[in-house]
Design an enzyme around this catalytic site. Structure first.
Site, PDB file in Angstrom:
ATOM      1  N   THR A   1       0.859  -1.186   0.000  1.00 18.98           N
ATOM      2  CA  THR A   1       0.000   0.000   0.000  1.00 18.98           C
ATOM      3  C   THR A   1       0.890   1.229   0.000  1.00 18.98           C
ATOM      4  O   THR A   1       1.778   1.362   0.837  1.00 18.98           O
ATOM      5  CB  THR A   1      -0.919   0.013   1.234  1.00 18.98           C
ATOM      6  OG1 THR A   1      -1.783  -1.132   1.171  1.00 18.98           O
ATOM      7  CG2 THR A   1      -1.778   1.280   1.263  1.00 18.98           C
ATOM      8  N   HIS A   2       0.694   2.087  -0.978  1.00 17.56           N
ATOM      9  CA  HIS A   2       1.456   3.342  -1.045  1.00 17.56           C
ATOM     10  C   HIS A   2       0.735   4.415  -0.226  1.00 17.56           C
ATOM     11  O   HIS A   2      -0.495   4.424  -0.146  1.00 17.56           O
ATOM     12  CB  HIS A   2       1.582   3.812  -2.494  1.00 17.56           C
ATOM     13  CG  HIS A   2       2.397   2.903  -3.355  1.00 17.56           C
ATOM     14  ND1 HIS A   2       1.853   1.812  -3.981  1.00 17.56           N
ATOM     15  CD2 HIS A   2       3.717   2.922  -3.698  1.00 17.56           C
ATOM     16  CE1 HIS A   2       2.801   1.191  -4.668  1.00 17.56           C
ATOM     17  NE2 HIS A   2       3.945   1.839  -4.512  1.00 17.56           N
TER      18      HIS A   2
ATOM     19  N   GLU B   1       7.841  14.147  -9.869  1.00 14.02           N
ATOM     20  CA  GLU B   1       8.422  15.424  -9.492  1.00 14.02           C
ATOM     21  C   GLU B   1       8.486  16.373 -10.691  1.00 14.02           C
ATOM     22  O   GLU B   1       8.559  15.950 -11.845  1.00 14.02           O
ATOM     23  CB  GLU B   1       9.852  15.227  -8.972  1.00 14.02           C
ATOM     24  CG  GLU B   1       9.951  14.368  -7.737  1.00 14.02           C
ATOM     25  CD  GLU B   1       9.671  12.889  -7.999  1.00 14.02           C
ATOM     26  OE1 GLU B   1      10.006  12.397  -9.104  1.00 14.02           O
ATOM     27  OE2 GLU B   1       9.106  12.232  -7.105  1.00 14.02           O
TER      28      GLU B   1
ATOM     29  N   SER C   1       7.617   4.873  -2.157  1.00 10.35           N
ATOM     30  CA  SER C   1       7.210   3.753  -1.300  1.00 10.35           C
ATOM     31  C   SER C   1       8.111   3.430  -0.125  1.00 10.35           C
ATOM     32  O   SER C   1       7.613   3.219   0.999  1.00 10.35           O
ATOM     33  CB  SER C   1       7.068   2.479  -2.151  1.00 10.35           C
ATOM     34  OG  SER C   1       8.316   2.119  -2.718  1.00 10.35           O
TER      35      SER C   1
HETATM   36  I1  8IG Z   1       8.594   3.630 -11.431  1.00  6.01           I
HETATM   37  O1  8IG Z   1      10.491   9.281 -11.389  1.00  6.01           O
HETATM   38  C1  8IG Z   1       8.890   5.447 -10.620  1.00  6.01           C
HETATM   39  N1  8IG Z   1       8.463   5.750  -9.417  1.00  6.01           N
HETATM   40  N2  8IG Z   1       8.771   9.862  -7.192  1.00  6.01           N
HETATM   41  N3  8IG Z   1       9.643   9.565  -9.316  1.00  6.01           N
HETATM   42  C2  8IG Z   1       8.985   9.069  -8.229  1.00  6.01           C
HETATM   43  N4  8IG Z   1       8.545   7.811  -8.172  1.00  6.01           N
HETATM   44  C3  8IG Z   1       8.779   7.026  -9.234  1.00  6.01           C
HETATM   45  C4  8IG Z   1       9.447   7.475 -10.374  1.00  6.01           C
HETATM   46  C5  8IG Z   1       9.900   8.826 -10.417  1.00  6.01           C
HETATM   47  N5  8IG Z   1       9.502   6.448 -11.233  1.00  6.01           N
END
Ligand code: 8IG
Length: 275
Positions: free
Chosen positions: A93-94, A193, A212
């Protein structure tokens, strides 16, 4: 107690204990030695690890729910590795899912409650280093938590020195001495981002960006687990590549990396269990 009641139980450690009991009953394996949380790109690893003893849909175990993101697994798998037992948690779970920090921490708390001493946390992430191309596995050496939250509640002052165990990283590098290491910066997400945020992450000491692992690692340390963190670079973070990578390129890098990653993770897991 239903899953929903369990999540609203007053004590998250008690819910994790219930989950561990249910896992033991369903799998017939009373205790597990190691747990692995598999993120994007790492899904193939379970099959290489050993003999699948039991595969249980996550939502049938207290505190877990069906995966919110397609391709994020949703199974809890007990695997026999020699005379030891690995628990593969394919349900993460995120924080951005909005189910709160208890739901985020539940998988690692359950891992600890099954008897595991070690957890391997994997993820897919963005790279701030141009030389780390999509498909590159990187050991997490440390993290910076930019989520603004903690998985711990109340006056729970947990030391995070050597959070990503030097001992386990050294073991991993005996399996593959070419493995690089980096600092993982967790953003809240779910949006990626901006290029300015990526530059900020770089200037404060980051090498990888994701959504995560930092919160899970904190909960895992609190639960007494020794932690190995491994990221799979699936893309360059925003603004890092002069020309944005095509989605097709990223998928291709993932496919090419998949069998190598699965073999690497299985070999590292066996090495940890031997030690
Ligand atoms: I797959 O570029 C994945 N997860 N924050 N940034 C962030 N999470 C991610 C990215 C990313 N690629």
């Amino acid at each position: 107690m239903s899953d929903n009641d369990a999540l609203h139980h007053d004590d998250p450690l008690a819910v994790a204990a219930l989950a561990a009991e249910a896992l033991a009953a369903r799998s017939g394996v009373p205790r597990h030695d190691i747990a692995l949380v598999l993120g994007s790109g790492w899904g193939g690893a379970a099959a290489e690890l050993g003999e699948v003893v039991s595969e249980i849909p996550a939502e049938e175990i207290p505190g877990f729910s069906a995966p919110a993101v397609v391709g994020h697994g949703g199974k809890l798998t007990s695997i026999r590795v020699g005379d030891r037992h690995a628990l593969v948690l394919g349900a993460r779970t995120h924080y951005y899912e909005g189910r709160g920090v208890r739901a985020v921490a539940h998988a690692v708390r359950t891992a600890a409650a099954t008897g595991a001493r070690t957890v391997v946390l994997t993820n897919g992430c963005g790279s701030l280093r141009p030389e780390w191309l999509p498909g590159t596995p990187v050991l997490i050496a440390d993290h910076i938590n930019l989520t603004g939250t903690s998985p711990l509640e109340g006056a729970t002052f947990v030391d995070l020195t050597d959070l990503y165990s030097t001992r386990l990283r050294d073991l991993a590098r005996t399996v593959d001495p070419t493995l690089d290491q980096g600092v993982y910066v967790q953003f809240r997400g779910p949006h990626y981002e901006t290029p300015a945020e990526v530059q900020m992450a770089k200037r404060i000491g980051g090498d990888l960006v994701g959504m995560s692992t930092a919160l899970e690692a904190i909960a895992a340390r609190h639960a007494g687990l020794e932690i190995l963190g491994m990221s799979l670079v699936t893309n360059h973070a925003a603004g890092i590549s002069a020309t944005p990578l095509s989605h097709e390129e990223v998928l291709e890098a993932g496919r090419d990396a998949a069998s190598r990653l699965a073999g690497l993770l299985a070999a590292i897991t066996r090495r940890i269990l031997e030690d």
